[in-house]
Design a protein around this motif. Structure first.
Motif, PDB file in Angstrom:
ATOM      1  N   ARG A 317       4.347-128.865  22.978  1.00 16.69           N
ATOM      2  CA  ARG A 317       5.485-127.971  23.211  1.00 16.69           C
ATOM      3  C   ARG A 317       5.778-127.069  22.019  1.00 16.69           C
ATOM      4  O   ARG A 317       6.258-125.942  22.182  1.00 16.69           O
ATOM      5  CB  ARG A 317       6.731-128.810  23.539  1.00 16.69           C
ATOM      6  CG  ARG A 317       6.638-129.533  24.883  1.00 16.69           C
ATOM      7  CD  ARG A 317       7.905-130.332  25.161  1.00 16.69           C
ATOM      8  NE  ARG A 317       7.835-131.026  26.449  1.00 16.69           N
ATOM      9  CZ  ARG A 317       8.784-131.814  26.912  1.00 16.69           C
ATOM     10  NH1 ARG A 317       9.882-132.029  26.179  1.00 16.69           N
ATOM     11  NH2 ARG A 317       8.650-132.406  28.088  1.00 16.69           N
ATOM     12  N   ASP A 318       5.492-127.567  20.815  1.00 17.67           N
ATOM     13  CA  ASP A 318       5.723-126.739  19.623  1.00 17.67           C
ATOM     14  C   ASP A 318       4.854-125.484  19.657  1.00 17.67           C
ATOM     15  O   ASP A 318       5.280-124.416  19.204  1.00 17.67           O
ATOM     16  CB  ASP A 318       5.415-127.536  18.349  1.00 17.67           C
ATOM     17  CG  ASP A 318       6.459-128.611  18.068  1.00 17.67           C
ATOM     18  OD1 ASP A 318       7.581-128.477  18.588  1.00 17.67           O
ATOM     19  OD2 ASP A 318       6.153-129.561  17.328  1.00 17.67           O
ATOM     20  N   VAL A 320       3.874-123.873  22.407  1.00 17.72           N
ATOM     21  CA  VAL A 320       4.474-122.970  23.391  1.00 17.72           C
ATOM     22  C   VAL A 320       5.643-122.208  22.765  1.00 17.72           C
ATOM     23  O   VAL A 320       5.798-121.003  22.966  1.00 17.72           O
ATOM     24  CB  VAL A 320       4.946-123.753  24.630  1.00 17.72           C
ATOM     25  CG1 VAL A 320       5.662-122.819  25.608  1.00 17.72           C
ATOM     26  CG2 VAL A 320       3.772-124.438  25.312  1.00 17.72           C
ATOM     27  N   LYS A 321       6.469-122.923  21.989  1.00 18.48           N
ATOM     28  CA  LYS A 321       7.608-122.277  21.321  1.00 18.48           C
ATOM     29  C   LYS A 321       7.143-121.203  20.344  1.00 18.48           C
ATOM     30  O   LYS A 321       7.728-120.128  20.259  1.00 18.48           O
ATOM     31  CB  LYS A 321       8.434-123.335  20.589  1.00 18.48           C
ATOM     32  CG  LYS A 321       9.172-124.305  21.499  1.00 18.48           C
ATOM     33  CD  LYS A 321       9.925-125.352  20.686  1.00 18.48           C
ATOM     34  CE  LYS A 321      10.630-126.358  21.584  1.00 18.48           C
ATOM     35  NZ  LYS A 321      11.312-127.412  20.794  1.00 18.48           N
ATOM     36  N   ILE A 322       6.080-121.510  19.601  1.00 15.00           N
ATOM     37  CA  ILE A 322       5.551-120.550  18.633  1.00 15.00           C
ATOM     38  C   ILE A 322       5.017-119.305  19.339  1.00 15.00           C
ATOM     39  O   ILE A 322       5.300-118.171  18.929  1.00 15.00           O
ATOM     40  CB  ILE A 322       4.436-121.200  17.777  1.00 15.00           C
ATOM     41  CG1 ILE A 322       5.024-122.275  16.872  1.00 15.00           C
ATOM     42  CG2 ILE A 322       3.708-120.142  16.943  1.00 15.00           C
ATOM     43  CD1 ILE A 322       3.985-123.128  16.175  1.00 15.00           C
ATOM     44  N   ASP A 324       5.798-118.165  22.313  1.00 17.39           N
ATOM     45  CA  ASP A 324       6.911-117.410  22.896  1.00 17.39           C
ATOM     46  C   ASP A 324       7.621-116.580  21.838  1.00 17.39           C
ATOM     47  O   ASP A 324       8.019-115.434  22.074  1.00 17.39           O
ATOM     48  CB  ASP A 324       7.908-118.356  23.568  1.00 17.39           C
ATOM     49  CG  ASP A 324       7.406-118.852  24.922  1.00 17.39           C
ATOM     50  OD1 ASP A 324       6.421-118.272  25.419  1.00 17.39           O
ATOM     51  OD2 ASP A 324       7.988-119.807  25.469  1.00 17.39           O
ATOM     52  N   ALA A 325       7.785-117.162  20.647  1.00 19.37           N
ATOM     53  CA  ALA A 325       8.446-116.443  19.560  1.00 19.37           C
ATOM     54  C   ALA A 325       7.606-115.258  19.100  1.00 19.37           C
ATOM     55  O   ALA A 325       8.128-114.173  18.835  1.00 19.37           O
ATOM     56  CB  ALA A 325       8.700-117.390  18.388  1.00 19.37           C
ATOM     57  N   LYS A 328       7.790-112.538  21.660  1.00 18.85           N
ATOM     58  CA  LYS A 328       9.147-112.056  21.905  1.00 18.85           C
ATOM     59  C   LYS A 328       9.372-111.861  23.402  1.00 18.85           C
ATOM     60  O   LYS A 328       9.811-110.807  23.874  1.00 18.85           O
ATOM     61  CB  LYS A 328       9.408-110.756  21.146  1.00 18.85           C
ATOM     62  CG  LYS A 328       9.312-110.911  19.641  1.00 18.85           C
ATOM     63  CD  LYS A 328       9.543-109.600  18.924  1.00 18.85           C
ATOM     64  CE  LYS A 328       9.436-109.763  17.419  1.00 18.85           C
ATOM     65  NZ  LYS A 328       9.607-108.495  16.692  1.00 18.85           N
TER      66      LYS A 328
END
Length: 445
Positions: A317-318, A320-322, A324-325, A328
């Protein structure tokens, strides 16, 4: 990276760029020589270690400058295009189109050269009754006894042995694979159809030359603009050459990994999850990844590189967060925007159905679909010919998608950042070939 590219703009201009390209070409020649020498070795662990040391020595030098070119397209966008825009009273879109046309090299890309070569082989097969029957019946033994087929295959493989290499693995080109590709290409086509496909490349080349001539008849370039355009031409040519050399290097590396997997009796996938230092250690000592770490890397993982610091791994999941960031992502907007890399045959708007393609060997693309992908590579070219238009997340007017789409006469918008995330298969979109905007007209059901 973008700021660095822009601040070094003057240093990166024509003379400096030519020098660096010559240096990188000489370095690549050393890599190719090392590979040829390795081919004559025993292919045991000792010879593999010797090759890898030489390969990494030269490859590291090659990539040190070559990777910077990922952002050099921003120099064209932020420096070259605005100068043309201001000097000739153009809109940014008009200036961007002009730079794209003027900076397109006189010589065709290696993708176009390869496609014409392959299509000419297909034309020869259709005209040879014996070869055609063997292709249609997939009679590989007959083909391997057919002198004209063997001669064509060996000549093609010598120049394009890497053609089925992607960013994860290589596939050895065999007579059976070559025959299957020919069979797929000629299915439902006549000799005239194949010849028309070949001539279409020449037609689009003439169209590009005419566009360039017409443009230069309307505007008079200053000495500064001429220098800028020469820089952009060099950038585009180098991007094409770099892609060719990059795929060769990937082939060499992946082929080595397969050989090591056989020697050490492990799966290729196990080696592919290793970092380079881990791979070298595995070569020298036989010590592999811990099973728990391998299992973690089987899913999504990312690596943070910081100069002078150990690598930091992220999983699941980390990651995916990266991502997405980084992208943007904004799912609320109904509009995407990128750079107009090609207007095709002069289209102002393109309306069509989206098809997301991540793996061109597996993902279906129907003729007339709008191909949407992160970025295009060698193996995308046959699909690109079928597409009504192309949209990419990455790239600019000097990227692979831009170069090939101009040579094919296909509309293309690059650098949208998130088209593959924001759009879905079956969505109907409208591409504005003036502004570079992509508007969702209706969602897929």
């Amino acid at each position: 990276m973008e700021e660095a590219a822009l601040s070094n703009y003057e240093l990166a201009m024509e003379d400096s760029l030519k020098k660096r390209i010559r240096e990188r070409s000489a370095t690549m020649a050393k890599i190719e020589q090392a590979w040829e020498k390795f081919q004559g070795s025993s292919h045991d662990i000792t010879s593999i270690i010797a090759f890898m040391r030489e390969f990494l020595e030269h490859s590291t030098v090659w990539w040190k400058y070559s990777s910077i070119l990922e952002e050099k397209g921003k120099v064209i966008e932020k420096k070259v295009t605005p100068i043309l825009q201001e000097n000739h009273g153009m809109s940014f879109s008009e200036a961007s189109e002009a730079v794209g046309i003027l900076s397109h090299p006189e010589n065709p890309s290696f993708y176009t050269v390869e496609r014409k070569r392959f299509l000419n082989i297909c034309a020869g097969i259709i005209q040879d009754k014996e070869s055609l029957e063997a292709i249609r019946s997939s009679d590989i033994q007959a083909l391997e006894n057919n002198r004209s087929f063997v001669r064509a295959f060996r000549s093609y493989k010598k120049d394009y042995f890497f053609i089925k290499t992607n960013f994860y693995d290589r596939t050895i080109l065999t007579p059976a694979l070559f025959a299957a590709d020919i069979k797929a290409e000629i299915r439902g086509k006549s000799l005239k159809d194949i010849k028309n496909d070949i001539s279409s490349f020449d037609t689009e080349a003439r169209n590009l030359k005419k566009k360039k001539k017409d443009l230069l008849s309307r505007i008079k370039l200053s000495d500064e603009e001429k220098k800028n355009i020469r820089f952009a031409v060099l950038m585009t040519e180098w991007h094409d050459t770099r892609k060719l050399k990059m795929m060769k290097q990937f082939f060499y590396l992946y082929d080595i990994c397969h050989k090591v997997a056989d020697i050490r009796d492990v799966r290729y996938d196990f080696i592919a999850k290793m970092m380079m230092q881990e791979f070298l250690k595995f070569l020298e000592t036989g010590k592999a990844l811990e099973q728990d770490e391998y299992n973690r890397r089987k899913g999504d993982f990312a690596i943070l590189y910081q100069k002078g610091r150990p690598e930091v791994f992220f999983y699941g999941r980390d990651v995916v967060k990266i991502l997405d960031a980084c992208k943007k992502r904004d799912e609320k907007t109904a509009e995407l925007k990128g750079a107009v890399a090609s207007k095709g045959r002069g289209e102002t708007r393109v309306l069509g159905k989206v098809r997301i393609v991540k793996d061109p060997a597996k993902d279906l693309l129907n003729t007339g679909d709008i191909l949407v992908t992160s970025m295009t590579r060698i193996e995308f070219v046959p699909l690109m010919k079928k597409a009504k238009a192309i949209i990419t997340d990455e790239g600019g007017i000097a990227c692979h998608a831009a170069i090939v789409s101009r040579e094919l006469g296909i509309p293309c918008i690059t650098g949208t950042k998130s088209a593959t995330d924001s759009l879905r298969d079956g969505d109907k979109v409208e591409m504005d070939m003036h502004s570079g905007s992509i508007r969702l007209k209706s969602k897929s059901i």
